[in-house]
Design a protein around this motif. Sequence first.
Motif, short mmCIF file in Angstrom:
data_model
loop_
_atom_site.label_atom_id
_atom_site.label_comp_id
_atom_site.label_asym_id
_atom_site.label_seq_id
_atom_site.Cartn_x
_atom_site.Cartn_y
_atom_site.Cartn_z
N GLN A 52 69.38 50.67 16.55
CA GLN A 52 68.84 50.18 15.29
C GLN A 52 68.11 48.86 15.47
O GLN A 52 67.10 48.59 14.82
N PRO B 83 63.26 57.88 10.54
CA PRO B 83 64.37 58.04 11.49
C PRO B 83 64.07 59.16 12.47
O PRO B 83 63.32 60.10 12.16
N ARG C 11 70.64 60.12 9.15
CA ARG C 11 70.16 59.45 7.92
C ARG C 11 69.30 60.37 7.06
O ARG C 11 68.34 59.96 6.44
N THR D 191 74.83 63.97 2.68
CA THR D 191 74.66 62.64 2.08
C THR D 191 73.53 62.70 1.06
O THR D 191 72.39 62.31 1.33
N GLY E 89 72.75 58.02 -0.29
CA GLY E 89 73.92 57.49 0.39
C GLY E 89 75.07 57.06 -0.49
O GLY E 89 76.06 56.52 0.00
#
Length: 442
Positions: A77, A88, A136, A177, A181
């Motif tokens: 990251q 991502p 993600r 998710t 989130g």
Amino acid sequence: MALAQDQPWLKDRRYTEGIGIRTGDLELHPGVAAEFGYDSNFFRRDENDYAGLDDLGPVGSLRLRITPSFSLSTLSQQRYEVTPDAPPPDVEFRAGIAATYDEFFPVSGSEVGQDRLSEQRNIGGLLDAKLTILPRRPWSGILDASLGRTIASSDLGISNQSFRRVHADAGAELVWTPGGGLLDWRLGYRFLGTFFEVDEFDSLTNLHHTIRTRGRWRFLPRTALIYDASLGFVSYPNPAAQLSSHPLRAQLGINGLVTSSFGLLAMAGWGASFYTSDSQAEVHDFDSVIGQLELKWYLTPNPSADPEAATLALSSLSAGFTRDFHDSYLSTYYERDRGYLKLSYFFGGRFLLIADGGVAAHVYPAIPGNGANSTSAAPWTDVRIDASLFGEYRIGDSLGINSTLRYGNNISSTSLTPAGGTTPNYLGWQQFEAYLGVRWFM
């Protein structure tokens, strides 16, 4: 790498890795460490009994450990922050390998015991890998596996043989998710096989399959409702006193930041062991409350609204209590109630201090007198004390000088006599370790 190594920098990758070497879309992290110190009681044997049995008492030893390690991963990251608007990646990958060579130089104890300890020189290690698919994203998947070899003694004080064992671990998890989130839900499967190399412990080899669901719902910016439930299937291919079981755990709780400096974790639920036996008329099961309560003070305030977003730079002091049950190699289970304190302090990017200690009650049920492994015993409770202190000063970005102190004490007045034997095994033991080391890492 916690299964095969007990050095702090191999238990937590935040301590393991430096800036790394970038090669295209990969990061490489080589490292090597050496430690030399003293171990007062590697086999964790009782120090007051065994008069005349010169191969069973404590043996003190100087100890040398050499640990090379290497890991590689897709870009971290930190490197993605150079281009924060970049999408991502489709996959994230991490793999590592480490090995530790142990050499013993006995300095106290009986001659037979010293010879036995000298024979424990060996190599332990771990190979592990983790693949995250579509990280993600609303839907993602995680695959991981590891293969490790542990060179250690029993913490039960029951043998002067090594507890050498191989761990095979593999798992898969589906992650959902939705909604940016605020909610995540996970469903997974895990296999853990523990295979003992020494014939004396062949009956302890076990296979453990687990189905688990867990997740969280962030109903406040800094606070989330969390849940965790699992069902296991444990079997022993060559059992003596060990029984197959279906451990069930279910917990619900809250994890949140009360302020930017204080975090709270509170979980409570129920656990049951569900042991099965065709030969024992009386089988003891755990069936009671389990949970964890922890209060954490961030010495540097957590800038994130996510209580799980703490990094190495966030020094913290934690106090907590856990209650759970675990399989016991003596018979069925033991209940563990432990209070603990932990300090992690990283100052100026140079000095790292980790202090961890706790006191636990290990509660054992009676062992049926089935003649398989030991004589029958009434229920008993051992008091387990553990404390460790690790400090490292980093010279530059890739070199560290460190020191480790560790103390363990199992306070017990219980003894068990193996089937067919006349000499009791006393379960109490005390151990002190001290090491000085140097570590190079990238």
